[in-house]
Write an enzyme that holds these catalytic residues in place. Structure first.
Site, PDB file in Angstrom:
ATOM      1  N   HIS A 281       0.826  -1.200   0.000  1.00  0.00           N
ATOM      2  CA  HIS A 281       0.000   0.000   0.000  1.00  0.00           C
ATOM      3  C   HIS A 281       0.862   1.253   0.000  1.00  0.00           C
ATOM      4  O   HIS A 281       1.928   1.294   0.615  1.00  0.00           O
ATOM      5  CB  HIS A 281      -0.913   0.022   1.223  1.00  0.00           C
TER       6      HIS A 281
ATOM      7  N   CYS B 133      -0.016   2.670  -4.650  1.00  0.00           N
ATOM      8  CA  CYS B 133      -0.816   3.845  -4.969  1.00  0.00           C
ATOM      9  C   CYS B 133      -0.027   5.119  -4.669  1.00  0.00           C
ATOM     10  O   CYS B 133       0.841   5.136  -3.800  1.00  0.00           O
ATOM     11  CB  CYS B 133      -2.100   3.843  -4.138  1.00  0.00           C
TER      12      CYS B 133
END
Length: 368
Positions: free
Chosen positions: A164, A220
């Site tokens: 992440h 991301c």
């Protein structure tokens, strides 16, 4: 050291650094493109942003992580070292299915295609039995320090991260978009995220002359997660222009003479996805999969060819949802909302390239 000419943005007048031979450059602040008709007559007065590195005493302040990872680290063999991080966040609401596969695939690629010795690759995943190889915030910090520790001219270093990523408000004025990009360790909910400023200070700024570092970041909001000064803004036709992302404050974000290039999964405002193949056999991050595919299919000659191949795969496979090979099916699921972590709907992500210094992406050979 920056050696390129500086020109003022034709719109907002912010000083921009012009790559050698370039006839235009895009401003990251106002998005205006400044065209250069005659290099010899367009050089502005010296700007407030420094064009040379600060004195050695300030270029690379001591990292707070100046100690090796506890336990015996992998032995350094020759001139190649790598840190590979894959985090699945298993049993949490943040779980990702493909990140450990990404890490294992990247290790295999480095060993078979680029001759990285296995003992020179430091793996951090939840599957490791050594507690110091679990991708916690502290272990990741120490691994990044290990990567650059003792590096010498001729060394090739690589940092791969699959997990992440996020962003948070920036308050010191060194971000064009007002946000710091971050990586999320396994324990980020209790220990916090690793911010791009810290990554830059740990593995970019200390890098000496003759050392090359590549970062492959599958997360991301990862476009500028190494805080490198220049971003290669490429359109769908493969035409590109370098954006100057150096902080207006003049804060030094470059190296101590080394070379750093980062390929990331998406732009700072975009999300990147983790998805499973149509066969349901495996899961992977779309960016890592496309990077490895580009290398294995012979598109790894230059940085431009790699970036174009990755973007073309992600963009075009959505036009063939009913067939194609495993790669097409995998990315097709991603684009049609199959099992991507970004939720339903059509996901948009464009792999990005950032660098310590601008260069011709189509003539510079790619090598690790």
């Amino acid at each position: 050291m920056y050696s390129n000419m500086l020109v003022n943005c034709s719109n907002c007048r912010i000083p921009l650094q012009l790559p050698p031979g370039a006839r235009s450059i895009r401003c990251a602040f106002c998005q205006a493109i400044t065209h250069i008709a005659d290099h010899s007559r367009n050089a502005p007065p010296p700007p407030s942003i420094p064009t040379t590195p600060p004195p050695p005493s300030t270029i690379a302040p001591p990292s707070p992580y100046n100690h090796a990872p506890p336990g015996p680290p992998p032995n350094q063999h020759g001139r190649k070292k790598a840190v590979i991080v894959g985090i699945s966040y298993k049993y949490s609401r943040h779980e990702l299915k493909g990140c450990i596969n990404d890490a294992n695939c990247m290790r295999h690629l480095l060993m078979t295609k680029f001759q990285f010795p296995q003992e020179s690759i430091l793996m951090l995943t939840e599957e490791e039995t050594d507690p110091y190889r679990i991708p916690t915030k502290q272990n990741m910090r120490m691994a990044l320090f290990w990567l650059v520790q003792g590096c010498q001219p001729g060394d090739s270093l690589l940092f791969h991260y699959s997990g992440h990523g996020s962003r948070q408000r920036n308050y010191n004025g060194d971000e064009v978009d007002g946000y710091d990009e971050t990586l999320c360790p396994l324990d980020f909910e209790t220990q916090g995220m690793i911010v791009d400023d810290e990554i830059n200070a740990t593995i970019v700024r200390p890098l000496p002359h003759g050392v090359t570092l590549h970062a492959i970041i599958d997360a991301c909001h990862s476009g500028t997660v190494l805080d490198l000064p220049f971003l290669c803004r490429m359109d769908r036709n493969g035409q590109y222009v370098w954006e100057d992302h150096r902080p207006q404050s003049g804060m030094w974000k470059g190296t101590n003479g080394g070379d750093v290039i980062s390929i990331s999964g998406c732009d700072d405002h975009q999300t990147s996805a983790d998805t499973s193949a149509l066969s349901k056999i495996t899961s992977t991050g779309a960016m890592t999969f496309c990077f490895i595919q580009a290398i294995e299919r012979g598109h790894g000659a230059t940085y431009g060819s790699i970036l174009n191949a990755m973007r073309t795969t992600i963009r075009n496979t959505g036009n063939n949802p009913g067939g194609g090979d495993v790669v097409t099916s995998l990315i097709g699921m991603l684009l049609t909302g199959g099992s991507g972590s970004g939720g339903g709907g059509r996901l948009r992500q464009e792999p990005q390239l950032t660098s310590y210094q601008p260069f011709d992406v189509y003539t510079r050979p790619f090598s690790l």
